[in-house]
Design a protein around this motif. Structure first.
Motif, PDB file in Angstrom:
ATOM      1  N   ALA A  39       0.868  -1.220  -0.120  1.00 60.39           N
ATOM      2  CA  ALA A  39      -0.013   0.131   0.068  1.00 60.39           C
ATOM      3  C   ALA A  39       0.895   1.354  -0.234  1.00 60.39           C
ATOM      4  O   ALA A  39       0.760   2.113  -0.812  1.00 60.39           O
ATOM      5  N   ASN A  43       1.201   3.983  -3.261  1.00 62.81           N
ATOM      6  CA  ASN A  43       0.761   5.444  -2.998  1.00 62.81           C
ATOM      7  C   ASN A  43       2.117   6.221  -3.549  1.00 62.81           C
ATOM      8  O   ASN A  43       1.813   7.328  -4.407  1.00 62.81           O
ATOM      9  N   ARG A  65     -14.289  -5.311  -2.368  1.00 66.60           N
ATOM     10  CA  ARG A  65     -14.744  -3.837  -2.416  1.00 66.60           C
ATOM     11  C   ARG A  65     -13.649  -3.032  -1.725  1.00 66.60           C
ATOM     12  O   ARG A  65     -13.214  -1.787  -2.199  1.00 66.60           O
ATOM     13  N   GLN A  69     -11.657   0.223  -3.407  1.00 68.46           N
ATOM     14  CA  GLN A  69     -11.556   1.354  -2.623  1.00 68.46           C
ATOM     15  C   GLN A  69     -10.246   2.041  -2.320  1.00 68.46           C
ATOM     16  O   GLN A  69      -9.933   3.198  -2.589  1.00 68.46           O
ATOM     17  N   GLN A  70      -9.353   1.317  -1.965  1.00 70.21           N
ATOM     18  CA  GLN A  70      -7.839   1.477  -1.755  1.00 70.21           C
ATOM     19  C   GLN A  70      -7.047   2.076  -2.886  1.00 70.21           C
ATOM     20  O   GLN A  70      -6.737   3.116  -2.955  1.00 70.21           O
ATOM     21  N   LEU A  72      -8.469   3.221  -5.611  1.00 69.08           N
ATOM     22  CA  LEU A  72      -9.159   4.535  -5.941  1.00 69.08           C
ATOM     23  C   LEU A  72      -8.646   5.553  -5.089  1.00 69.08           C
ATOM     24  O   LEU A  72      -8.261   6.656  -5.436  1.00 69.08           O
ATOM     25  N   ASP A  73      -8.407   5.374  -3.796  1.00 67.45           N
ATOM     26  CA  ASP A  73      -7.776   6.326  -2.800  1.00 67.45           C
ATOM     27  C   ASP A  73      -6.469   6.484  -3.116  1.00 67.45           C
ATOM     28  O   ASP A  73      -6.182   7.821  -2.931  1.00 67.45           O
ATOM     29  N   TYR A  74      -5.696   5.896  -3.728  1.00 65.53           N
ATOM     30  CA  TYR A  74      -4.328   5.883  -4.177  1.00 65.53           C
ATOM     31  C   TYR A  74      -4.241   7.123  -5.306  1.00 65.53           C
ATOM     32  O   TYR A  74      -3.229   7.494  -5.398  1.00 65.53           O
ATOM     33  N   GLY A  75      -5.320   7.010  -5.895  1.00 62.63           N
ATOM     34  CA  GLY A  75      -5.406   7.877  -7.044  1.00 62.63           C
ATOM     35  C   GLY A  75      -5.482   7.290  -8.508  1.00 62.63           C
ATOM     36  O   GLY A  75      -5.119   7.959  -9.574  1.00 62.63           O
TER      37      GLY A  75
END
Length: 86
Positions: A39, A43, A65, A69-70, A72-75
């Motif tokens: 993770a 990032n 899921r 979500q993770q 997408l959170d990373y960009g």
């Protein structure tokens, strides 16, 4: 839309990402399923890819899921789901 060449990355190697951008790759696929990308390193890879003007796809470890979500959170611009048979 014109297809862009993609660069597959299975290790957290920022230098390889920069070299790929110099060679003309405009998309990086970060493999979190088979690779050793954590993770934290994901990032950093996404941030570096953005800095060199690349679009980012993340292949998540499982079609769950929380992993989507993770990513997408990373960009990530898109998420690739593994092991989809139906």
């Amino acid at each position: 839309m014109v297809p862009s060449p993609g660069f597959w990355l299975e290790q957290p190697n920022l230098a390889a990402l920069e070299i790929a951008a110099i060679l003309g790759y405009r998309v990086v696929i970060i493999d979190m399923e088979h690779g050793v990308v954590t993770a934290e390193s994901c990032n950093a890879l996404v941030a570096q890819a953005r800095a060199v003007g690349m679009a980012v796809l993340i292949r998540v470890a499982a079609a769950e899921r929380i992993f989507v979500q993770q990513a997408l959170d990373y960009g990530a611009d898109a998420v690739m789901l593994p092991m989809i048979r139906d």
